[in-house]
Design an enzyme around this catalytic site. Structure first.
Site, short mmCIF file in Angstrom:
data_model
loop_
_atom_site.label_atom_id
_atom_site.label_comp_id
_atom_site.label_asym_id
_atom_site.label_seq_id
_atom_site.Cartn_x
_atom_site.Cartn_y
_atom_site.Cartn_z
N HIS A 146 -7.28 -5.35 9.79
CA HIS A 146 -6.95 -5.04 8.39
C HIS A 146 -5.61 -5.66 7.98
O HIS A 146 -4.70 -5.80 8.79
CB HIS A 146 -7.04 -3.54 8.09
CG HIS A 146 -5.93 -2.70 8.65
ND1 HIS A 146 -6.13 -1.42 9.09
CD2 HIS A 146 -4.60 -2.92 8.81
CE1 HIS A 146 -4.99 -0.90 9.50
NE2 HIS A 146 -4.04 -1.79 9.34
N ASP B 138 0.81 -1.22 0.00
CA ASP B 138 0.00 0.00 0.00
C ASP B 138 0.84 1.27 0.00
O ASP B 138 2.05 1.24 0.21
CB ASP B 138 -0.97 -0.01 1.19
CG ASP B 138 -0.35 -0.58 2.45
OD1 ASP B 138 0.88 -0.55 2.57
OD2 ASP B 138 -1.09 -1.05 3.31
N GLU C 210 -9.86 -2.57 5.03
CA GLU C 210 -10.52 -2.31 6.31
C GLU C 210 -11.78 -3.16 6.46
O GLU C 210 -12.39 -3.57 5.46
CB GLU C 210 -10.90 -0.82 6.39
CG GLU C 210 -9.73 0.15 6.29
CD GLU C 210 -8.96 0.33 7.60
OE1 GLU C 210 -8.87 -0.62 8.40
OE2 GLU C 210 -8.42 1.43 7.80
N ASN D 177 -7.74 -3.72 14.07
CA ASN D 177 -9.10 -4.01 13.61
C ASN D 177 -9.14 -5.18 12.62
O ASN D 177 -10.18 -5.49 12.06
CB ASN D 177 -9.73 -2.75 12.97
CG ASN D 177 -8.98 -2.30 11.73
OD1 ASN D 177 -8.00 -2.93 11.31
ND2 ASN D 177 -9.42 -1.21 11.13
#
Ligand code: F6R
Length: 242
Positions: free
Chosen positions: A138, A67, A143, A136
């Protein structure tokens, strides 16, 4: 999923670097998927040591990063491009033409994403994908949500992710709100996946991805259906799992 327990972050980094080094030594043109963030910094340090002390050769290595922040120039100190140069690329004999990171300043996002996926395909896919994990769940910046994207795409970062990443910026306002991330297809198509997690704040999510149900609300849980995943955790997380 193969779980390896390391006694601390240093040992975790050494074990991860050894697995990556093995891949580099045994393949003629190894294609590595790379991650940024704090977790792999120790691994990159170990890889640089292996290059300096044992001549680990990066000349045939090709890399694809997961990313990049959208809107950050590659010379920005918080861009993932800058991170990779600082922590790995500038310190080993890699050919920079063989390193690929989404262009955060692209004016044609659709083309950028399509071209990124096409190039990964053209190279025959990723041999070994290194991953960190968000609290979380990811991976990359995929996400949690009702749907997950398969290909490389532009994503709105969750407030919690922005908060977590603000530790690297002078203020939270400076953290980009969007990123370009590889989708789950490229990650899942990797021949082997190596996920690293250490520290107190990752214990719950690791327990969820190992024992919980596969759910789009926990993107990393999809790794349960991949046939070659190794997770290296530290003792702190291992104790919580038992
Ligand atoms: C970074 C990336 C992210 C991080 C994750 C964990 O390229 O794709 O998924 O791996 O946010 O970050 P750290 O390691 O800083 O806890």
């Amino acid at each position: 999923m193969k779980i390896i327990v390391a006694k601390d972050y240093e040992e975790l980094s050494k074990k991860a670097a050894d697995i990556i080094a093995q891949e580099i030594k045994t393949k003629s043109n190894p294609i590595l998927g790379l991650a940024t963030g704090s977790t792999p910094i120790g691994t990159y340090k170990e890889l640089v040591n292996l290059h300096r002390e044992e001549d680990l050769d990066f000349s045939k290595v090709e890399t694809f990063n997961l990313d990049e922040y959208y809107g950050l120039d590659s010379t920005h100190e918080q861009s993932y491009s800058y991170f990779m140069k600082k922590n790995l690329f500038n310190n080993v004999n890699i050919n920079m033409n063989n390193t690929h990171i989404p262009n955060g300043l692209t004016e044609d996002i659709e083309k950028e994403c399509k071209d990124y996926d096409a190039l990964i395909e053209k190279k025959g896919g990723i041999d070994l994908q290194l991953l960190g994990i968000g609290v979380n769940g990811h991976i990359g910046f995929n996400e949690p949500g009702e749907e997950l994207s398969t290909g490389t795409h532009l994503v709105d970062l969750e407030t919690n992710t922005i908060k977590a990443n603000s530790r690297f910026f002078d203020s939270i306002e400076e953290v980009p709100k969007k990123a370009i991330t590889m989708g789950l297809a490229s990650i899942m198509k990797s021949k082997r996946i190596l996920l690293l997690a250490n520290g107190e704040n990752k214990k719950e999510i690791i327990s969820k991805i190992i024992d919980g149900k596969v759910s789009t609300n926990v993107p990393a849980s999809i790794l349960q259906v991949h046939s070659n995943v190794t997770i290296i955790i530290d003792k702190e997380i291992a104790e919580y799992l038992n």
